[in-house]
Motif scaffolding. Structure first.
Motif, short mmCIF file in Angstrom:
data_model
loop_
_atom_site.label_atom_id
_atom_site.label_comp_id
_atom_site.label_asym_id
_atom_site.label_seq_id
_atom_site.Cartn_x
_atom_site.Cartn_y
_atom_site.Cartn_z
N ILE A 14 0.85 -1.20 0.00
CA ILE A 14 0.00 0.00 0.00
C ILE A 14 0.88 1.25 0.00
O ILE A 14 0.64 2.22 -0.73
CB ILE A 14 -0.95 0.02 1.22
CG1 ILE A 14 -1.94 -1.15 1.14
CG2 ILE A 14 -1.68 1.35 1.32
CD1 ILE A 14 -2.82 -1.30 2.38
N LYS A 15 1.95 1.19 0.80
CA LYS A 15 2.86 2.34 0.88
C LYS A 15 3.61 2.54 -0.43
O LYS A 15 3.76 3.65 -0.91
CB LYS A 15 3.84 2.11 2.04
CG LYS A 15 4.73 3.30 2.33
CD LYS A 15 5.46 3.12 3.66
CE LYS A 15 6.35 4.35 3.91
NZ LYS A 15 7.02 4.27 5.22
N GLY A 21 1.07 3.81 -3.11
CA GLY A 21 0.78 5.19 -2.73
C GLY A 21 -0.49 5.78 -3.34
O GLY A 21 -1.22 5.12 -4.08
N PRO A 22 -0.73 7.08 -3.04
CA PRO A 22 -1.90 7.76 -3.59
C PRO A 22 -1.76 7.86 -5.10
O PRO A 22 -0.71 8.24 -5.61
CB PRO A 22 -1.84 9.15 -2.96
CG PRO A 22 -0.92 9.03 -1.78
CD PRO A 22 0.04 7.95 -2.12
N GLY A 23 -2.83 7.51 -5.82
CA GLY A 23 -2.81 7.65 -7.27
C GLY A 23 -2.04 6.59 -8.03
O GLY A 23 -1.94 6.64 -9.25
N GLY A 24 -1.51 5.59 -7.33
CA GLY A 24 -0.77 4.53 -8.03
C GLY A 24 -1.74 3.50 -8.59
O GLY A 24 -2.95 3.72 -8.63
N VAL A 69 1.53 7.25 4.47
CA VAL A 69 1.25 7.26 3.03
C VAL A 69 0.43 8.50 2.65
O VAL A 69 0.72 9.17 1.68
CB VAL A 69 0.49 5.98 2.61
CG1 VAL A 69 0.39 5.90 1.09
CG2 VAL A 69 1.13 4.73 3.20
N PRO A 95 -6.45 4.73 -5.96
CA PRO A 95 -6.26 4.63 -4.52
C PRO A 95 -5.86 5.94 -3.85
O PRO A 95 -5.07 6.72 -4.38
CB PRO A 95 -5.09 3.63 -4.40
CG PRO A 95 -4.29 3.82 -5.64
CD PRO A 95 -5.23 4.30 -6.71
N LEU A 96 -6.47 6.16 -2.69
CA LEU A 96 -5.99 7.17 -1.77
C LEU A 96 -5.92 8.59 -2.33
O LEU A 96 -4.92 9.30 -2.11
CB LEU A 96 -4.60 6.75 -1.21
CG LEU A 96 -4.60 5.44 -0.43
CD1 LEU A 96 -3.17 5.01 -0.08
CD2 LEU A 96 -5.45 5.54 0.83
N ALA A 97 -6.99 9.03 -2.98
CA ALA A 97 -7.01 10.39 -3.50
C ALA A 97 -8.44 10.88 -3.66
O ALA A 97 -9.38 10.08 -3.64
CB ALA A 97 -6.28 10.47 -4.84
#
Lengths: 470, 470
Positions: free
Chosen positions: A389-390, A393-396, B27, B202-204
């Protein structure tokens, strides 16, 4: 938090159980079999005019000897199953006189029955072979069970259901099972087969069923004591009333098994439903059926018994959305309520009137999907995999990540006949419905079937038994 | 007894929550909106390169002000709904560009949208009107929301979803809702509408979604913070990993709502699923989707928030058995897991690509059946009715008993389109499938629709607003 599946509180159960005891005491359960009545009498249970009046002590005594789990042995030990606990064993549809295809019915024949055995043998999701997977119309009624037992034993080496249409049929089933296992003494109190025992609602047992039950109990084979009662006709119109009469019918049968042979294995269950009030007919796709299933599984669990539920059942006559809705919610509710054994798991259409090969495969898919979910989430640090997850990352994106490659074959259920194409691919491929996919798959499955091994001598003796039986 | 629905232990939850906090710390969640980033900064939350790093305290603080239940007001107070607790509110499909009928797609138009509003208005089972029930292709993209809002307000007096495609669209929705309720000041912190806020997995968060969220929060309207992440592409391939990234995305959005307006109402939810590993496409009929639904509802409940699930969703493109299986098990699992709000309750086919009028009605039937079962068994002495059981006795019948007449209209769910005829009646009547019955019923429903009352002046002002908006 209110748990929407928890529909039977302890208080509810106590009320249902107490009223069951009142039924035993004041109303009784009729047994149309002298043999059965004698057994009750011999154990000092009150019998009057063919009606048996159990006491609370009789029920307690029976529940003290019924096993809460046991193994059922297959010809091929790799297919042994365990009944009870948190296990789930699935068996096909049972009892339909017809086979239906694209809305056209024909009377079932022995060849259909053999083909269903082959589907069971080649199935990834069905662990138990049936009986009456279609009722063969090309065999005289009193010999049907012999041919079905032979087909069971020859075409499939998974455990199987025996016949319970009469005492004679039950005995033949035991004899043939005995031959298959190298001698009847080898199966005494070693479960290899099962009788499907239905009461005669309300509050009675036919002589045939009672005497089939006695046979299975004598040999220590499984008695699946269940029923199909219909709220508003053969059971009270209110669901709590139905649960009481149902409970009385099942427990009375279970008590009889323990009087015949204490410790003989049983299953507690039902496929009760309601009457459609517009037409007066059986409504097996009714939502009340799912509610009754849930309550039934919970009651059996409270009695410490393995439980039976119904499977992919529907009032629809073809593989349309109604068939999917009703089959899925029946199967789903039953499984999620904790059922150990599903009868009618696969293949039923039209309120039990017909079996369908294509539906068999579609219901199998439901079973596969539910089994996948029973494996749960597996929440561990390793499976959370924070490091990935790290890294992403965001937007991966995860699609090309090694972790995805590593897990993609095992993490997700791979459907056998469900389609997931986009609209244009689906169009280009002929706008197929699941019936079409299933139809083709049935052929493939029958093609890939191979006859399981069987000792030549055993085969000959089984065939001779069938030939010579009355 | 092992409860098969209880798939998230306290230990599981703690592990998922702890890892969510690790994601926040190490993250972060990216917000592509300066406006949103400023809000975080103003509250001393670490922001670096457009990525927000929340602390455990920020999450606690937000969860201390989010209401666990609240009313959403309708133009017609009889249609007010309560969000949270053990309530269940169902809304239609959302976001599909096409309408499909018998396997033929056409791009959705405004007239389709109006007709869906009419179906909602005449529905016994859907309590919440949508937005994007089909995305009208005959309206310029930047004006679509205006016409949909107008259609919502004119054709239906149940509560409705507003637009969240941009900050502008959200503001227009608030303005128009304000006009309908006699002035914007009347709806400040009085929930009348809802924004569907999806993160960008993810994550955004996109700027549009973040800024629509801010608008809804400012006015104290509901932010339904959910997402569609796909295991194996926009989320980890393992379900526990997906539940962590999903949780982080949802909670980050919820924290933002509380920073904007502490106490503003939210819903916690998801429609996340997996990637079909054969085709790489979205698989919304996958069994993992039901598992994720179950876990998501339970997580939201543990946070003390109203929860959102998905409804009758499927990868099938027509009303065949696959559509029934997938829709029923998605709806069923979500409802039985405790969901308070269902988006995509009715109408979706083809992995969200299309709305279907006939499927809308079929899904409604599922909703009706599930709602019936949520009423439970009602186990009381009165409903057990021992006296009638005694009166009917062994071998009697209940069909002609007064008790049956008394209860038959209220005890059992009366289906609107499911058929329960026997095979020959079904044959004689043309072997109809549920599509055929539903098709006819859609026409009847549109016929019976009547425009709900609306003040003439309000109507005029709404139409003027639409006309004059940029």
């Amino acid at each position: 938090m209110y748990n929407r599946m928890d529909i039977l509180s302890d208080k509810d159960f106590d009320l249902l159980h107490e009223n069951t005891l009142r039924v035993f005491e004041q109303v009784g359960v009729a047994f149309h079999s002298e043999k059965a009545l004698d057994i009750f009498k011999r154990h000092d249970i009150k019998v009057e005019n063919g009606v048996v009046y159990l006491g609370a002590k009789d029920v307690e005594k029976a529940l003290a000897t019924t096993p809460s789990s046991y193994k059922i042995h297959a010809r091929n030990p790799q297919h042994d199953v365990v009944m009870g606990g948190d296990n789930l064993v699935i068996a096909p549809g049972y009892g339909a006189p017809f086979v239906v295809k694209k809305g056209v019915q024909h009377r079932a024949v022995l060849e259909d029955y053999r083909n269903f055995c082959k589907l069971v043998q080649t199935s990834n999701h069905i662990d138990y072979n049936g009986m009456l997977m279609g009722d063969p119309s090309d065999i005289p009624a009193d010999r049907g069970h012999l041919h079905m037992m032979l087909a069971n034993l020859v075409n499939c080496d998974k455990p199987f259901i025996g016949s319970s249409v009469s005492e004679r049929a039950a005995l033949d089933s035991i004899e043939m099972a005995g031959i298959a296992f190298g001698g009847k003494e080898n199966i005494q109190d070693k479960p290899v087969t099962m009788g499907i025992i239905s009461s005669l609602s309300p509050l009675a047992y036919s002589s045939e069923m009672a005497e089939a039950l006695i046979v299975y109990a004598e040999y220590g084979q499984v008695n699946m004591v269940a029923l199909l009662s219909q709220g508003g006709s053969t059971a009270p119109v209110t669901l709590p009333g139905l649960l009481v009469t149902q409970n009385a019918e099942i427990l009375a049968g279970i008590v009889l098994t323990q009087l015949v042979n204490p410790g003989s294995p049983v299953i507690y269950g039902s496929t009760s439903t309601v009457t459609d009030m517009k037409t007066g007919s059986l409504a097996i796709g009714a939502p009340e059926q799912w509610l009754i299933q849930n309550a039934t599984q919970q009651m059996g669990q409270r009695y410490g018994l393995p439980t039976r539920g119904s499977g992919g059942i529907t009032d629809a006559h073809c593989l349309d959305m109604q068939a999917g809705i009703e089959s899925a919610l029946s199967l789903g509710t039953t499984v999620m309520s904790g059922a150990n054994f599903l009868l009618h798991g696969c293949g039923i259409l039209g309120a039990y009137i017909a079996m369908s090969f294509e539906k068999f495969l579609a219901d199998e898919e439901i079973c596969g999907m539910l089994r996948r979910n029973l494996k749960g989430l597996g929440v561990t640090e390793e499976r959370i995999d924070f490091a990935t997850i790290k890294e992403v990352g965001p937007g991966g994106e995860y699609l090309t990540h090694p972790a995805t490659f590593k897990h993609c074959r095992t993490e997700f259920y791979l459907p056998e006949i469900m389609r997931r194409n986009d609209y244009s691919t689906w169009s280009v491929k002929g706008k197929k419905e699941i019936f079409d996919i299933a139809e083709k798959k049935v052929e493939e499955r029958l093609e890939q079937w191979r006859e399981p091994e069987m000792d030549g001598d055993i085969r000959a003796r089984l065939e001779k038994y069938v030939e010579q039986a009355f």
